[in-house]
Design a protein around this motif. Structure first.
Motif, mmCIF file in Angstrom:
data_model
loop_
_atom_site.group_PDB
_atom_site.id
_atom_site.type_symbol
_atom_site.label_atom_id
_atom_site.label_comp_id
_atom_site.label_asym_id
_atom_site.label_seq_id
_atom_site.Cartn_x
_atom_site.Cartn_y
_atom_site.Cartn_z
ATOM 1 N N MET A 1 0.751 -1.209 -0.007
ATOM 2 C CA MET A 1 -0.262 -0.028 -0.015
ATOM 3 C C MET A 1 0.745 1.175 0.049
ATOM 4 O O MET A 1 0.303 2.424 0.158
ATOM 5 N N ALA A 2 1.958 1.281 -0.456
ATOM 6 C CA ALA A 2 2.901 2.553 -0.509
ATOM 7 C C ALA A 2 2.666 3.204 -1.555
ATOM 8 O O ALA A 2 2.795 2.563 -2.802
ATOM 9 N N ILE A 3 2.596 4.485 -1.449
ATOM 10 C CA ILE A 3 2.371 5.273 -2.846
ATOM 11 C C ILE A 3 3.598 5.964 -3.411
ATOM 12 O O ILE A 3 4.482 6.378 -2.480
ATOM 13 N N VAL B 1 1.299 5.944 -8.900
ATOM 14 C CA VAL B 1 1.003 4.534 -8.655
ATOM 15 C C VAL B 1 1.425 3.855 -7.164
ATOM 16 O O VAL B 1 2.262 4.280 -6.614
ATOM 17 N N LEU B 2 0.759 2.684 -6.883
ATOM 18 C CA LEU B 2 0.982 1.918 -5.866
ATOM 19 C C LEU B 2 1.931 0.981 -5.993
ATOM 20 O O LEU B 2 2.130 0.337 -7.213
ATOM 21 N N SER B 3 3.005 0.745 -5.177
ATOM 22 C CA SER B 3 4.101 -0.206 -5.424
ATOM 23 C C SER B 3 3.314 -1.385 -5.237
ATOM 24 O O SER B 3 2.665 -1.717 -4.448
ATOM 25 N N GLU B 4 3.861 -2.435 -6.081
ATOM 26 C CA GLU B 4 3.390 -3.872 -5.780
ATOM 27 C C GLU B 4 4.359 -4.460 -4.783
ATOM 28 O O GLU B 4 4.238 -5.758 -4.242
ATOM 29 N N ASP B 5 5.283 -3.758 -4.251
ATOM 30 C CA ASP B 5 6.287 -4.376 -3.100
ATOM 31 C C ASP B 5 5.947 -4.150 -1.627
ATOM 32 O O ASP B 5 5.810 -2.875 -1.368
ATOM 33 N N PRO B 6 5.277 -5.040 -1.092
ATOM 34 C CA PRO B 6 4.867 -4.672 0.422
ATOM 35 C C PRO B 6 6.119 -4.042 1.281
ATOM 36 O O PRO B 6 5.884 -3.445 2.175
ATOM 37 N N GLY B 7 7.374 -4.471 0.710
ATOM 38 C CA GLY B 7 8.702 -3.983 1.607
ATOM 39 C C GLY B 7 8.727 -2.442 1.368
ATOM 40 O O GLY B 7 9.541 -1.840 2.003
#
Lengths: 289, 171
Positions: A111-113, A126-132
């Motif tokens: 959920m990182a923008i 866009v939203l990152s696809e990486d939870p990290g």
């Protein structure tokens, strides 16, 4: 040749990653007992339906090591630094890396923008696809007795963040005034929260940042089995609201209240931070370094 | 406690008529997800007539106010501005069940009744919901990742009717 400094950093990364996974998939000690006690007391069938699912969900998340809630939250770290120990910038970097690794393993919600300040504000990035990429909040560090470094990992979801508040209370030199104001805030908050029964986390300090830090300490030190008179009085008063599980009515809206009272200034005002932690919070674990 | 029913999507108005506040439902079939960002944009697309050409039909639909990611699914607060303001316009377009959590305003609950639409809640039990989700497919706004509109296949998703026919569990 083995680089011992590198090994030490790898150990830190691993321990923090494990703590992130444990915080996101586990259930704080005592909460299931508190929930079971609430189930025994409850007569509202819909509320019972909701709480039984919550108990089942907690067991399922723990057994499968999957997130107890899909809003895996923003990592908040609180470091207790033993007096005989040192914490280097490199170690802090390893702790951050451990958080990212833990979020990938959990897995955390991506959920990182991405983007600059304005893109992050209006979510046009866009939203990152990486939870990290979900970065932890700034670390809190406090010196303690002993020779351990204890890193407390807490995962803060969005629902309680919407309903939490940090404001001044004019106390009229009477703790009852503070208690009643907290009860008023908390009753309104749990009414709108949806994910009840809640656990109220409260810090009372001299400034907004201090009260917020004390609220985090309240979550770290709070105990479902041992409530102070002040904590129990808040819980009992909010439970009179009848909000119940999921907000659908019932006897238990709040399982417990965790309060941390810090140093206070000679003044007619106290700064109170309230976080109405939802039915899966506090989500926390500790790594010993 | 109300009755328990098994229902499948798409949902006919006659099914909505049978459901009352506090009924429990095991929901199966294809449902959509959407949250704060996506639902207002979905409505704008409908206003411009852009949904039909994509084969998206909201008649009889269920919209779950949830993100979708490997972390699982779970309800977000339906009373957030972007979500609650979309509920009645979506009901007018044929969405029959809006699934989320949290109290809705009396105005929204009245509006739902006027358009043969229901509000249902589900506890935030993401670990359990996993076992009810058979397939997920990102349908619209892929750049928004977990906030995109997804089409998901569910089997026996346990939900509780929270608002029906102008009444609600919050009364």
């Amino acid at each position: 040749m083995i680089d011992t400094a590198d090994m030490e950093m790898k150990v830190i990364i691993e321990k923090i990653a494990e703590a992130v996974v444990a915080a996101g998939s586990g259930t704080m000690a005592g909460r299931l007992d508190a929930l079971e006690a609430a189930i025994k007391e409850e007569s509202d069938e819909a509320s019972l339906w909701a709480m039984r699912q919550m108990v089942h969900n907690a067991h399922c998340a723990s057994d499968l090591t999957v997130p107890v809630c899909d809003d895996t939250g923003i990592p908040h770290l609180y470091i207790e630094l033993g007096r005989s120990r040192a914490l280097t910038g490199k170690m802090l970097e390893a702790i951050r890396e451990g958080v990212a690794e833990g979020l990938r393993r959990l897995p955390g919600r991506p959920m990182a923008i991405l983007g600059g300040d304005m893109e992050r504000l209006d979510q046009s990035g866009v939203l990152s696809e990486d939870p990290g990429d979900v970065l932890p909040a700034p670390f809190l560090i406090r010196p303690v007795e002993g020779d351990e470094i204890r890193v407390h990992v807490l995962m803060f979801g969005g629902g309680p963040a919407i309903r939490g508040k940090t404001e001044a209370v004019f106390h009229h030199f009477d703790t009852e005034v503070i208690k009643e104001e907290i009860v008023r805030w908390a009753t309104d908050a749990v009414h709108k929260l949806g994910c009840t029964p809640a656990t109220l986390s409260i810090g009372i300090g001299r400034s907004q940042p201090e009260a917020s830090a004390l609220m985090v300490e309240a979550q770290i030190n709070g105990c479902y089995r041992e409530q102070t008179r002040f904590e129990q009085a808040i819980t009992d008063a909010v439970n009179k609201s009848g909000v119940g599980a999921l907000g659908i009515g019932g006897k238990t809206s709040v399982l417990a209240t965790f309060v941390r009272i810090g140093p206070q200034r000679a003044s007619g005002v106290r700064i109170v931070c309230l976080r109405p932690s939802c039915c899966v919070e506090p989500r926390k674990a500790v790594a010993l370094l | 406690m109300g009755k328990t029913m098994r229902i499948n999507t798409p949902i006919d108005v006659s099914v909505i008529d049978q459901l009352d506040v506090r009924d429990r439902v095991l929901l199966s079939g294809t449902i959509l997800t959407g949250r704060d960002a996506a639902l207002p944009r979905l409505l704008k697309m409908e206003e411009k007539g852009e949904l039909s050409p994509l084969g998206i039909d909201l008649q009889g639909a269920v919209i779950f106010h949830s993100a979708v990611s490997d972390a699982g699914l779970g309800p977000t607060s339906s009373n957030k501005e972007g979500i609650e303001n979309s509920i009645i316009p979506l009901a007018k377009l044929g969405v029959r069940i809006h699934l989320g959590k949290g109290e809705l305003s009396a105005k929204t609950i009245r509006g739902l009744a006027e358009h043969a639409s229901l509000y249902a809640v589900i506890p935030p039990v993401s670990a359990l919901i996993r076992s009810c989700v058979e397939k997920t497919e990102r349908l619209l706004f892929p750049e928004w990742g977990m906030e995109a509109i997804y089409k998901i296949e569910v089997k026996d998703l346990p939900i509780l009717i929270a608002a029906s026919k102008g009444f609600s569990v919050y009364d």
